[in-house]
Design a protein around this motif. Structure first.
Motif, PDB file in Angstrom:
ATOM      1  N   HIS A 211      -3.405  11.636  -0.782  1.00 15.11           N
ATOM      2  CA  HIS A 211      -3.594  12.246   0.547  1.00 15.11           C
ATOM      3  C   HIS A 211      -4.417  11.334   1.450  1.00 15.11           C
ATOM      4  CE1 HIS A 211      -4.704  14.960   3.752  1.00 15.11           C
ATOM      5  NE2 HIS A 211      -5.972  14.890   3.401  1.00 15.11           N
ATOM      6  N   GLU A 212      -5.488  10.778   0.917  1.00 13.29           N
ATOM      7  CA  GLU A 212      -6.336   9.884   1.716  1.00 13.29           C
ATOM      8  C   GLU A 212      -5.542   8.682   2.213  1.00 13.29           C
ATOM      9  OE1 GLU A 212      -9.498   8.884  -0.897  1.00 13.29           O
ATOM     10  OE2 GLU A 212     -10.431  10.876  -0.829  1.00 13.29           O
TER      11      GLU A 212
ATOM     12  N   LEU B  46       0.836  -1.207   0.000  1.00 10.02           N
ATOM     13  CA  LEU B  46       0.000   0.000   0.000  1.00 10.02           C
ATOM     14  C   LEU B  46       0.865   1.247   0.000  1.00 10.02           C
ATOM     15  CD1 LEU B  46      -2.778   1.231   0.064  1.00 10.02           C
ATOM     16  CD2 LEU B  46      -2.791   1.008   2.559  1.00 10.02           C
ATOM     17  N   LEU B  47       1.959   1.211   0.760  1.00 10.87           N
ATOM     18  CA  LEU B  47       2.870   2.360   0.787  1.00 10.87           C
ATOM     19  C   LEU B  47       3.479   2.601  -0.584  1.00 10.87           C
ATOM     20  CD1 LEU B  47       4.356   4.567   2.330  1.00 10.87           C
ATOM     21  CD2 LEU B  47       6.074   2.865   2.987  1.00 10.87           C
ATOM     22  N   THR B  48       3.843   1.535  -1.270  1.00 12.99           N
ATOM     23  CA  THR B  48       4.380   1.670  -2.628  1.00 12.99           C
ATOM     24  C   THR B  48       3.340   2.279  -3.562  1.00 12.99           C
ATOM     25  OG1 THR B  48       5.813  -0.244  -2.297  1.00 12.99           O
ATOM     26  CG2 THR B  48       5.414   0.434  -4.569  1.00 12.99           C
ATOM     27  N   THR B  49       2.078   1.871  -3.378  1.00 11.58           N
ATOM     28  CA  THR B  49       0.993   2.423  -4.193  1.00 11.58           C
ATOM     29  C   THR B  49       0.831   3.920  -3.950  1.00 11.58           C
ATOM     30  OG1 THR B  49      -0.174   0.296  -4.109  1.00 11.58           O
ATOM     31  CG2 THR B  49      -1.456   2.229  -4.750  1.00 11.58           C
ATOM     32  N   VAL B  50       0.958   4.343  -2.683  1.00 10.45           N
ATOM     33  CA  VAL B  50       0.863   5.769  -2.349  1.00 10.45           C
ATOM     34  C   VAL B  50       1.981   6.546  -3.028  1.00 10.45           C
ATOM     35  CG1 VAL B  50       0.921   7.483  -0.501  1.00 10.45           C
ATOM     36  CG2 VAL B  50      -0.219   5.312  -0.125  1.00 10.45           C
ATOM     37  N   LYS B  51       3.200   6.024  -2.962  1.00 11.73           N
ATOM     38  CA  LYS B  51       4.333   6.702  -3.593  1.00 11.73           C
ATOM     39  C   LYS B  51       4.162   6.776  -5.103  1.00 11.73           C
ATOM     40  CE  LYS B  51       7.743   5.553  -0.024  1.00 11.73           C
ATOM     41  NZ  LYS B  51       9.002   4.847   0.298  1.00 11.73           N
ATOM     42  N   LEU B  52       3.575   5.741  -5.677  1.00 10.19           N
ATOM     43  CA  LEU B  52       3.301   5.758  -7.117  1.00 10.19           C
ATOM     44  C   LEU B  52       2.294   6.848  -7.456  1.00 10.19           C
ATOM     45  CD1 LEU B  52       3.448   4.529  -9.978  1.00 10.19           C
ATOM     46  CD2 LEU B  52       1.638   2.950  -9.285  1.00 10.19           C
TER      47      LEU B  52
ATOM     48  N   CYS C 226      -4.441   7.459   6.094  1.00 14.45           N
ATOM     49  CA  CYS C 226      -4.717   6.102   6.599  1.00 14.45           C
ATOM     50  C   CYS C 226      -3.446   5.420   7.091  1.00 14.45           C
ATOM     51  CB  CYS C 226      -5.374   5.261   5.513  1.00 14.45           C
ATOM     52  SG  CYS C 226      -7.046   5.775   5.076  1.00 14.45           S
ATOM     53  N   LEU C 227      -2.341   5.634   6.370  1.00 11.66           N
ATOM     54  CA  LEU C 227      -1.074   4.987   6.738  1.00 11.66           C
ATOM     55  C   LEU C 227      -0.279   5.774   7.775  1.00 11.66           C
ATOM     56  CD1 LEU C 227       0.170   3.827   3.221  1.00 11.66           C
ATOM     57  CD2 LEU C 227      -0.695   2.378   5.059  1.00 11.66           C
ATOM     58  N   LYS C 228      -0.760   6.984   8.086  1.00 12.99           N
ATOM     59  CA  LYS C 228      -0.063   7.867   9.024  1.00 12.99           C
ATOM     60  C   LYS C 228       1.369   8.132   8.552  1.00 12.99           C
ATOM     61  CE  LYS C 228      -2.865   6.418  12.985  1.00 12.99           C
ATOM     62  NZ  LYS C 228      -2.875   5.848  14.366  1.00 12.99           N
ATOM     63  N   LYS C 229       1.454   8.676   7.335  1.00  8.08           N
ATOM     64  CA  LYS C 229       2.738   9.023   6.735  1.00  8.08           C
ATOM     65  C   LYS C 229       2.790  10.538   6.502  1.00  8.08           C
ATOM     66  CE  LYS C 229       4.474   4.876   6.400  1.00  8.08           C
ATOM     67  NZ  LYS C 229       5.705   4.500   7.140  1.00  8.08           N
ATOM     68  N   PRO C 230       3.047  11.317   7.562  1.00  4.24           N
ATOM     69  CA  PRO C 230       2.982  12.780   7.448  1.00  4.24           C
ATOM     70  C   PRO C 230       4.012  13.377   6.497  1.00  4.24           C
ATOM     71  CG  PRO C 230       3.909  12.124   9.567  1.00  4.24           C
ATOM     72  CD  PRO C 230       3.376  10.887   8.932  1.00  4.24           C
ATOM     73  N   LYS C 231       5.226  12.814   6.439  1.00  3.15           N
ATOM     74  CA  LYS C 231       6.245  13.377   5.560  1.00  3.15           C
ATOM     75  C   LYS C 231       5.851  13.242   4.095  1.00  3.15           C
ATOM     76  CE  LYS C 231      10.140  12.724   8.717  1.00  3.15           C
ATOM     77  NZ  LYS C 231      11.468  12.097   8.937  1.00  3.15           N
ATOM     78  N   LEU C 232       5.298  12.117   3.750  1.00  3.21           N
ATOM     79  CA  LEU C 232       4.829  11.919   2.376  1.00  3.21           C
ATOM     80  C   LEU C 232       3.593  12.772   2.112  1.00  3.21           C
ATOM     81  CD1 LEU C 232       5.187  10.423  -0.283  1.00  3.21           C
ATOM     82  CD2 LEU C 232       3.843   8.535   0.662  1.00  3.21           C
ATOM     83  N   ASP C 233       2.736  12.892   3.117  1.00  2.00           N
ATOM     84  CA  ASP C 233       1.524  13.690   2.973  1.00  2.00           C
ATOM     85  C   ASP C 233       1.860  15.160   2.735  1.00  2.00           C
ATOM     86  OD1 ASP C 233      -1.204  14.073   2.807  1.00  2.00           O
ATOM     87  OD2 ASP C 233      -1.496  14.247   4.972  1.00  2.00           O
ATOM     88  N   TYR C 234       2.922  15.629   3.371  1.00  2.83           N
ATOM     89  CA  TYR C 234       3.344  17.026   3.176  1.00  2.83           C
ATOM     90  C   TYR C 234       3.684  17.283   1.704  1.00  2.83           C
ATOM     91  CZ  TYR C 234       7.506  19.929   2.460  1.00  2.83           C
ATOM     92  OH  TYR C 234       8.450  20.760   1.926  1.00  2.83           O
ATOM     93  N   LEU C 235       4.398  16.355   1.073  1.00  2.28           N
ATOM     94  CA  LEU C 235       4.729  16.495  -0.349  1.00  2.28           C
ATOM     95  C   LEU C 235       3.474  16.473  -1.214  1.00  2.28           C
ATOM     96  CD1 LEU C 235       7.810  14.093  -0.577  1.00  2.28           C
ATOM     97  CD2 LEU C 235       7.854  16.587  -0.550  1.00  2.28           C
ATOM     98  N   VAL C 236       2.555  15.587  -0.866  1.00  8.26           N
ATOM     99  CA  VAL C 236       1.309  15.458  -1.620  1.00  8.26           C
ATOM    100  C   VAL C 236       0.490  16.741  -1.531  1.00  8.26           C
ATOM    101  CG1 VAL C 236      -0.909  14.262  -1.705  1.00  8.26           C
ATOM    102  CG2 VAL C 236       1.197  12.946  -1.421  1.00  8.26           C
ATOM    103  N   LEU C 237       0.373  17.310  -0.333  1.00  2.19           N
ATOM    104  CA  LEU C 237      -0.444  18.507  -0.139  1.00  2.19           C
ATOM    105  C   LEU C 237       0.156  19.718  -0.863  1.00  2.19           C
ATOM    106  CD1 LEU C 237      -1.457  18.156   3.631  1.00  2.19           C
ATOM    107  CD2 LEU C 237      -2.883  17.752   1.612  1.00  2.19           C
ATOM    108  N   CYS C 238       1.472  19.833  -0.845  1.00  2.00           N
ATOM    109  CA  CYS C 238       2.120  20.935  -1.571  1.00  2.00           C
ATOM    110  C   CYS C 238       1.820  20.845  -3.063  1.00  2.00           C
ATOM    111  CB  CYS C 238       3.628  20.900  -1.331  1.00  2.00           C
ATOM    112  SG  CYS C 238       4.134  21.384   0.323  1.00  2.00           S
TER     113      CYS C 238
END
Length: 301
Positions: free
Chosen positions: A68-69, A37-43, A73-85
């Motif tokens: 972002h969703e 799932l984490l790999t899918t988020v990064k993709l 769910c995975l509680k990955k704030p560092k990745l979420d920060y990149l997504v939100l920007c």
């Protein structure tokens, strides 16, 4: 995906599409749990960025929301920060200001909870972007200025050239538009020193463009103060940019500054029916488009 992005930046369309498709096909075999799932988020995040660079804003936004969703769910704030920007930029370019405000609120909350100075810097940079180019405030200019002054010596933030270039250029634009040239000089010089040290990227482009506006505002000031020198700078650029409009246009941005209407969470575009009127209009010296650089009249002897 990284190699695909590299090919895209180099303009090699066949290669980037080939590897992008390969990555998508491989992801279909991943298990939607744990590392898969984490790999899918990064993709999804990588694809959203690539589509943003290509100008496919609807798809970038769709992928950004999905990423972002999953980050939540995975509680990955560092990745979420990149997504939100990335999501903010796509929404901003799509003129979806209500959604921009919502994303900004998520970014602020994330940056505060995680105590990330880079996240807060991006947040205030986007707040300045709304002030400068849309004409409403999520945070006031005073709050943005205080953040920069309080944190510009932070060693982590000092290493982020593209972010600081955007912040300093935004301050310089604000002061230049308001004719506060004494306050303009310091942030402009700080931005100028960062130019050569800033690597090219989609997000750095915003800082480069803001710095360019600073130079345009300085050029306008030069022309207004020394019109007799305009003939000496009869370049193709000036001939294309400076012309006489049919009539003067009132610049309500200058009238609204610094007290722009504040957009709060829960408001909609209906609460700002005339928001377009507070967008900045670059006032330029009036020149005759048919004869922009007339020869001086020689008095009769």
């Amino acid at each position: 995906m990284e190699f695909s992005l590299c090919c895209q930046m180099m303009g090699n369309q066949d290669e980037w599409m080939k590897y992008e498709l390969m990555a998508i096909q491989r992801s279909s075999h991943l298990r939607v749990i744990g590392g898969g799932l984490l790999t899918t988020v990064k993709l999804a995040q990588s694809l959203a960025y690539m589509k943003l660079c290509l100008g496919n804003l609807p798809l970038s936004i769709q992928l950004g929301y999905r990423a972002h969703e999953m980050c939540v769910c995975l509680k990955k704030p560092k990745l979420d920060y990149l997504v939100l920007c990335m999501l903010f930029k796509a929404l901003f370019l799509s003129i979806r200001y209500q959604d921009c405000v919502q994303v900004l609120s998520w970014l602020e909350q994330l940056a505060v909870v995680e105590e990330t100075i880079i996240g807060m810097a991006c947040f205030f940079s986007y707040c300045l972007e709304l002030l400068l180019y849309v004409g409403f405030s999520f945070k006031s200019f005073k709050e943005c200025l205080e953040f920069i002054q309080r944190n510009e010596k932070n060693c982590i933030l000092m290493s982020q050239n593209s972010i600081m270039l955007g912040l300093y250029s935004s301050l310089a634009i604000w002061f230049a538009r308001l004719q506060q040239w004494g306050n303009f000089k310091e942030p402009f010089e700080k931005a100028r020193r960062l130019l050569r040290r800033t690597s090219t990227s989609f997000f750095a482009t915003s800082g480069f463009c803001r710095f360019l506006e600073c130079e345009i505002l300085m050029l306008r000031k030069h022309i207004e103060e020394k019109p007799e020198l305009v003939r000496e700078t009869r370049t193709k650029t000036l001939k294309e940019w400076w012309f006489t409009a049919k009539g003067p246009m009132e610049d309500l941005w200058l009238k609204a500054a610094p007290d722009f209407p504040k957009w709060k969470i829960g408001m909609t575009e209906k609460d700002f029916p005339e928001i377009h009127k507070t967008k900045y209009l670059l006032r330029v010296p009036a020149l005759d488009i048919n004869n922009p650089f007339p020869e001086p009249e020689i008095p009769d002897v």
